[in-house]
Write a protein that holds these residues in place. Sequence first.
Motif, PDB file in Angstrom:
ATOM      1  N   PHE A  11       0.828  -1.203   0.000  1.00  0.00           N
ATOM      2  CA  PHE A  11       0.000   0.000   0.000  1.00  0.00           C
ATOM      3  C   PHE A  11       0.869   1.262   0.000  1.00  0.00           C
ATOM      4  N   ILE A  12       1.866   1.299   0.873  1.00  0.00           N
ATOM      5  CA  ILE A  12       2.764   2.459   0.926  1.00  0.00           C
ATOM      6  C   ILE A  12       3.522   2.613  -0.391  1.00  0.00           C
ATOM      7  N   ASN A  13       3.927   1.487  -0.964  1.00  0.00           N
ATOM      8  CA  ASN A  13       4.642   1.522  -2.236  1.00  0.00           C
ATOM      9  C   ASN A  13       3.784   2.118  -3.341  1.00  0.00           C
ATOM     10  N   TYR A  14       2.525   1.681  -3.413  1.00  0.00           N
ATOM     11  CA  TYR A  14       1.621   2.195  -4.432  1.00  0.00           C
ATOM     12  C   TYR A  14       1.373   3.693  -4.249  1.00  0.00           C
ATOM     13  N   VAL A  15       1.223   4.104  -2.997  1.00  0.00           N
ATOM     14  CA  VAL A  15       0.971   5.527  -2.732  1.00  0.00           C
ATOM     15  C   VAL A  15       2.172   6.372  -3.145  1.00  0.00           C
ATOM     16  N   LEU A  16       3.369   5.942  -2.754  1.00  0.00           N
ATOM     17  CA  LEU A  16       4.571   6.699  -3.096  1.00  0.00           C
ATOM     18  C   LEU A  16       4.805   6.740  -4.605  1.00  0.00           C
ATOM     19  N   LEU A  17       4.603   5.612  -5.286  1.00  0.00           N
ATOM     20  CA  LEU A  17       4.789   5.581  -6.734  1.00  0.00           C
ATOM     21  C   LEU A  17       3.740   6.433  -7.443  1.00  0.00           C
ATOM     22  N   SER A  18       2.518   6.456  -6.901  1.00  0.00           N
ATOM     23  CA  SER A  18       1.476   7.302  -7.503  1.00  0.00           C
ATOM     24  C   SER A  18       1.834   8.778  -7.358  1.00  0.00           C
ATOM     25  N   ILE A  19       2.320   9.157  -6.178  1.00  0.00           N
ATOM     26  CA  ILE A  19       2.733  10.547  -5.962  1.00  0.00           C
ATOM     27  C   ILE A  19       3.894  10.909  -6.885  1.00  0.00           C
ATOM     28  N   LEU A  20       4.864   9.991  -6.996  1.00  0.00           N
ATOM     29  CA  LEU A  20       6.005  10.236  -7.875  1.00  0.00           C
ATOM     30  C   LEU A  20       5.569  10.372  -9.330  1.00  0.00           C
ATOM     31  N   THR A  21       4.592   9.566  -9.736  1.00  0.00           N
ATOM     32  CA  THR A  21       4.083   9.660 -11.105  1.00  0.00           C
ATOM     33  C   THR A  21       3.422  11.009 -11.358  1.00  0.00           C
ATOM     34  N   LEU A  22       2.633  11.458 -10.395  1.00  0.00           N
ATOM     35  CA  LEU A  22       1.980  12.768 -10.544  1.00  0.00           C
ATOM     36  C   LEU A  22       3.000  13.899 -10.600  1.00  0.00           C
TER      37      LEU A  22
END
Length: 311
Positions: A38-49
Amino acid sequence: MDTIKSANQGKSKVFIPKQVKPSPRKESKIKRIHLFDFINYVLLSILTLVTLYPFWYVLIISLSSEEGFYKDIYHIIPNSFSLETYRYAFTNAQIFRSFGVSITITVLGVIISLILTAMGAYVLSKKHLKGRKFFFIFMIFTMFFNGGIVPLYILVNSLQMRDSIWALILPMAINTFNLILMMNYFSSLPESLEESAKLDGCNDFQILFKIILPSSKPIVMTIVLFYAVFYWNDWFMAMLFISDQKLYPLSLFLRNMILSSQNFMSTGLARQVPEMLKATIIIISVIPVMIFYPFVQKHFVQGIMLGSVKE
């Protein structure tokens, strides 16, 4: 009664597996894994944005009118939609000419660089080559040291290549990093391919272009992508050797426009040019790469991984 009893005894028993409850330690481990995902997905989503926002910002500016640009500094969505800068860009002769020059340089540069790189990589991939270690060290040396800009300018000028597209292609036709990638990939191919081809009477050129390269599609597409992006984005060589504006590539045209936007003040877009037109040219220059990349993406990872393995 005996008949019923014998019938019941003949029935097969159905095995129902018992549900094993995981141990508390295993449950805790599973929860930690889910939390990490979950933390990984959140961080990668933020990085993508964060990565996509600059491109989105430039796109919104290119689609905004002058009033919309100065109304909001964040530009999440266009405040007032306008295609005026795109209309100007696609009717400007110099932009079209620069776009065509960039396409010509990219196509010719990729073809020439791919052929030269493949030939050099094929030769250096032969372990029985005499002096192979010397040539390899000599090639690696060029990655860290070069003659400099002045000798390069003197060389190109003495060869009478100034104000020609060949000055933007031939001096940088072979990239050492790309050559090493392709050489390592060729070294990983089975020697039986070449042996069987030689038994059929093929020479080295036929083996390279009819057997090795068709069998090396991942690394070939990877090298094509590297060279295409380099030639499409290169403006420094054009700044050194091109003085004729008719031969300006799109990257140099964009650079000159950003540095000296007052050259466009004589047009009808005197106030829109400094920001909106810059963003429009950036979007136009990025679109060809975005269209080309999906076709080579499936080969990119495989090619870069196999080609980067040491001998």
